[in-house]
Structure formats: C-alpha cells, structure tokens
Design a protein around this motif. Structure first.
Motif, PDB file in Angstrom:
ATOM      1  N   UNK B  56       0.838  -1.197   0.000  1.00 44.13           N
ATOM      2  CA  UNK B  56       0.000   0.000   0.000  1.00 44.13           C
ATOM      3  C   UNK B  56       0.877   1.253   0.000  1.00 44.13           C
ATOM      4  N   UNK B  57       1.957   1.200   0.736  1.00 45.61           N
ATOM      5  CA  UNK B  57       2.913   2.315   0.750  1.00 45.61           C
ATOM      6  C   UNK B  57       3.485   2.533  -0.647  1.00 45.61           C
ATOM      7  N   UNK B  58       3.845   1.437  -1.290  1.00 41.56           N
ATOM      8  CA  UNK B  58       4.424   1.530  -2.636  1.00 41.56           C
ATOM      9  C   UNK B  58       3.423   2.175  -3.584  1.00 41.56           C
ATOM     10  N   UNK B  59       2.171   1.723  -3.500  1.00 42.67           N
ATOM     11  CA  UNK B  59       1.142   2.259  -4.385  1.00 42.67           C
ATOM     12  C   UNK B  59       0.967   3.757  -4.151  1.00 42.67           C
ATOM     13  N   UNK B  60       0.816   4.150  -2.896  1.00 44.03           N
ATOM     14  CA  UNK B  60       0.566   5.565  -2.595  1.00 44.03           C
ATOM     15  C   UNK B  60       1.764   6.440  -2.958  1.00 44.03           C
ATOM     16  N   UNK B  61       2.948   5.931  -2.704  1.00 47.29           N
ATOM     17  CA  UNK B  61       4.147   6.741  -2.987  1.00 47.29           C
ATOM     18  C   UNK B  61       4.579   6.589  -4.442  1.00 47.29           C
ATOM     19  N   UNK B  62       3.841   5.769  -5.187  1.00 47.20           N
ATOM     20  CA  UNK B  62       4.176   5.480  -6.589  1.00 47.20           C
ATOM     21  C   UNK B  62       5.613   4.989  -6.715  1.00 47.20           C
ATOM     22  N   UNK B  63       5.982   4.107  -5.818  1.00 46.85           N
ATOM     23  CA  UNK B  63       7.332   3.556  -5.837  1.00 46.85           C
ATOM     24  C   UNK B  63       7.300   2.058  -6.120  1.00 46.85           C
ATOM     25  N   UNK B  64       8.441   1.537  -6.476  1.00 53.72           N
ATOM     26  CA  UNK B  64       8.626   0.120  -6.693  1.00 53.72           C
ATOM     27  C   UNK B  64       8.519  -0.620  -5.352  1.00 53.72           C
ATOM     28  N   UNK B  65       7.791  -1.732  -5.330  1.00 55.21           N
ATOM     29  CA  UNK B  65       7.643  -2.510  -4.092  1.00 55.21           C
ATOM     30  C   UNK B  65       9.007  -2.848  -3.503  1.00 55.21           C
ATOM     31  N   UNK B  66       9.892  -3.340  -4.363  1.00 53.57           N
ATOM     32  CA  UNK B  66      11.207  -3.771  -3.890  1.00 53.57           C
ATOM     33  C   UNK B  66      11.927  -2.623  -3.195  1.00 53.57           C
ATOM     34  N   UNK B  67      11.805  -1.449  -3.774  1.00 51.08           N
ATOM     35  CA  UNK B  67      12.506  -0.306  -3.191  1.00 51.08           C
ATOM     36  C   UNK B  67      11.879   0.126  -1.875  1.00 51.08           C
ATOM     37  N   UNK B  68      10.557   0.014  -1.790  1.00 57.62           N
ATOM     38  CA  UNK B  68       9.897   0.368  -0.532  1.00 57.62           C
ATOM     39  C   UNK B  68      10.348  -0.596   0.558  1.00 57.62           C
ATOM     40  N   UNK B  69      10.452  -1.859   0.216  1.00 54.71           N
ATOM     41  CA  UNK B  69      10.984  -2.836   1.180  1.00 54.71           C
ATOM     42  C   UNK B  69      12.297  -2.332   1.774  1.00 54.71           C
ATOM     43  N   UNK B  70      13.167  -1.860   0.898  1.00 53.79           N
ATOM     44  CA  UNK B  70      14.488  -1.460   1.382  1.00 53.79           C
ATOM     45  C   UNK B  70      14.477  -0.134   2.118  1.00 53.79           C
ATOM     46  N   UNK B  71      13.587   0.776   1.698  1.00 58.05           N
ATOM     47  CA  UNK B  71      13.473   2.042   2.419  1.00 58.05           C
ATOM     48  C   UNK B  71      12.959   1.772   3.838  1.00 58.05           C
ATOM     49  N   UNK B  72      11.955   0.907   3.928  1.00 59.86           N
ATOM     50  CA  UNK B  72      11.399   0.578   5.242  1.00 59.86           C
ATOM     51  C   UNK B  72      12.457  -0.119   6.102  1.00 59.86           C
ATOM     52  N   UNK B  73      13.226  -0.977   5.480  1.00 54.59           N
ATOM     53  CA  UNK B  73      14.339  -1.638   6.180  1.00 54.59           C
ATOM     54  C   UNK B  73      15.205  -0.611   6.906  1.00 54.59           C
ATOM     55  N   UNK B  74      15.534   0.454   6.165  1.00 58.74           N
ATOM     56  CA  UNK B  74      16.405   1.470   6.771  1.00 58.74           C
ATOM     57  C   UNK B  74      15.699   2.190   7.904  1.00 58.74           C
ATOM     58  N   UNK B  75      14.406   2.461   7.703  1.00 57.41           N
ATOM     59  CA  UNK B  75      13.645   3.149   8.748  1.00 57.41           C
ATOM     60  C   UNK B  75      13.552   2.271   9.998  1.00 57.41           C
ATOM     61  N   UNK B  76      13.472   0.965   9.783  1.00 58.89           N
ATOM     62  CA  UNK B  76      13.448   0.035  10.919  1.00 58.89           C
ATOM     63  C   UNK B  76      14.773   0.100  11.652  1.00 58.89           C
ATOM     64  N   UNK B  77      15.847   0.078  10.863  1.00 58.85           N
ATOM     65  CA  UNK B  77      17.177   0.098  11.463  1.00 58.85           C
ATOM     66  C   UNK B  77      17.377   1.355  12.314  1.00 58.85           C
TER      67      UNK B  77
END
Lengths: 147, 147
Positions: B56-77
């Motif tokens: 849902x984040x990817x859709x709203x931000x118009x980003x690639x799912x794979x990239x959102x996974x990695x952005x969220x990874x960093x935010x988690x870290x």
DNA sequence: AAACATTATTTGTCACGACAAATAAAAAAT
DNA sequence: ATTTTTTATTTGTCGTGACAAATAATGTTT
C-alpha cells in the motif's frame, strides 16, 4: 503551511520525473535499445560539440563529475565514444563520438518524441509555454540557491 | 520535431527534479538530519494512516515494491518504524510508526517548507495554480500510458 | 486435497544520484 | 625552483530508481 505532500511542488515534480523516467524505460525496452536516457544526454551534448571534456559534459548536463565519468565509461565500453587525454592539459579528458552512434541517433530522437507526445497529450501550446516559463523560473531559483 | 533537449518537457522536468533533490540534500545536510526525502515520503503516508502495508505504501508513494521494502528496512534500522506480519494474511507486512519519529516530524516539515520557499520565490499564486494543473495533466497522461 | 495461479514481499543486479577522499597535473605563491 | 593551491578526473560508498527472479502464503480449479 500546507502539509499535504501532493501540494508541495518539489514533491510533485520529483514524482512526475520518476514516472517519466519509468515511461521512457518502457519505450526503450520496447524498442530494445541498449542505452539509457542519461547516456543519451551525454551523447546529445557531444552531438552539439564533439570532443567535450568530462567536466564540460558534467556542467552542461548538470550532472556530478563522478557520475559522468562512469556514464562515459559505459559509452566507451559500448563503443559509442572514445576518450583521449588532452595534449594541452593532460588532466583533461576529451570525449569523442564513434561512428557507431550514428546508427542509434534516430532511435534516440524517436524515443524523445514518443515520450514527449504521451506527456503532452491534450496540453495546449499556450499551456506548454506557461509550463516552460514557470519551470525555468523555478530552475533558476534553485540554481541560484545552489550557488 | 524539436531536437533541442532544453525544449523537451520530459528532460526539463527530469533535470529540475535532480536539481531539487540536490537542494533538499543540502538542507538536510545543513540541519544534520539523518534521513532522506524518500524515507520522509514513506513516513508521510504512515502519518496519514499508520500500519499501512509495504504494498500500500508503494502504491501511494508510486514507488517500486522492492525499493519500498528497502526504504522501510532502513527506517526500521533507525528505529523510526516497526514491521509486523498481518494476522489475517501472513504475506502482508504492516508498518507502524515508532514514538521516535515524533522528534523529527517538525524538522522534516520545515525542510519541505524551506525547499518549497526557495523553489517558488517570485512565482505568483496564479502561476503556481497553472503549474500544478498542467503537471497533474501530464502526470495523468503518463499514469494512463503506464496502464 | 493436490496442482496451479495469484498476490505480497524479498533479494539480486545494474544505472545513476549524492558526497568524500584520492590522484594527477597545472597554476600560483613563496 | 620548491611548496602550496587549484583544477580535472577517478574511485569508493550509499540510497534509490528499474526489472527479474525467488519465496511464501492465499485462492482457485479440477
């Protein structure tokens, strides 16, 4: 202040740029061209003036020097350009088009045209003029801010 | 067809987007914020609705799912968000804001404001409206083209 | 229920953005 | 003339695009 991301010009333009790049990649893939938009840009400036240095290319394309080095590297690998140290100043590296690029010049221009046609569908001449004028204004604001 | 790169909207918008990103990075560096614009965007959508899934984040931000996974990874870290598998559908991963983000919310919004102020200096309200309208038109053209 | 298709997410790879630090050569300063 | 500064390019690292392929879980078909 408006906290809605959609209403922040910077964000709107960034998002649109990403969408546009995605669309251009689609066109490239469909035509099976083995070259990227940023590589085109470098070629474009060489078509304008063959033999430009890395630094001059970076300045004109408003790109990072380091990144231009690497883009040119790829173009060299694909045999679209060659690099030669300047005789006058051996720090400088001049980039020259290779005959092989002629074969893709038209394809590249058609890509630009296709992408532009999609983007501007239903956008009148007068709107295009308005858009360009405002974009130039913003661009200048930012260039000024970046020194 | 106009072969001047400067006159191709796509290129103008791409270039401007790059310049804008560069400028935002400057602001971030000056404020010593340890976060990127794309990470903000994810946080923004979570502020709008906490617990959104990666998709849902990817859709709203118009980003690639794979990239959102990695952005969220960093935010988690960085402990700004946490991830939790959905109970209903364990394929889905929901993302939740952590209290720590509250501390940077204002900083982020000030960055947006600063960047916007620089960009829009001398651009009238009416021009801003024109700009937004045309950009939306173009965005829709491209979204349509990308299916 | 087992096989197949679909969906959500992740992982891998490459291109290119940013920035910093390293080289190498030229120019300026002493 | 040697040292210092500046300039042009390169190399390294990281963040985020794109896309493809891999996983894992759910749904559908038979």
């Amino acid at each position: 202040m408006d906290h809605n991301l959609e209403n922040i010009v910077n964000h709107r333009i960034s998002t649109l740029a990403v969408l546009m790049k995605r669309q251009v990649f689609n066109i490239i893939a469909r035509k099976e061209l083995k070259i990227t938009p940023d590589q085109w840009v470098v070629l474009y400036f060489l078509w304008q003036e063959n033999g430009l240095s890395i630094g001059e290319l970076a300045k004109r394309a408003k790109k990072d020097f380091a990144n231009v080095t690497r883009i040119v590297e790829k173009l060299v690998k694909m045999d679209y350009v060659t690099k030669k140290k300047s005789e006058k100043d051996s720090r400088v590296c001049n980039v020259f088009l290779q005959p092989k690029v002629e074969a893709i010049k038209n394809d590249i221009q058609n890509c630009w045209k296709e992408a532009s046609d999609v983007a501007l569908k239903g956008v009148t001449q007068s709107e295009q003029k308005q858009l360009t004028d405002i974009l130039i204004k913003i661009e200048n604001n930012i260039l000024l801010d970046l020194e």
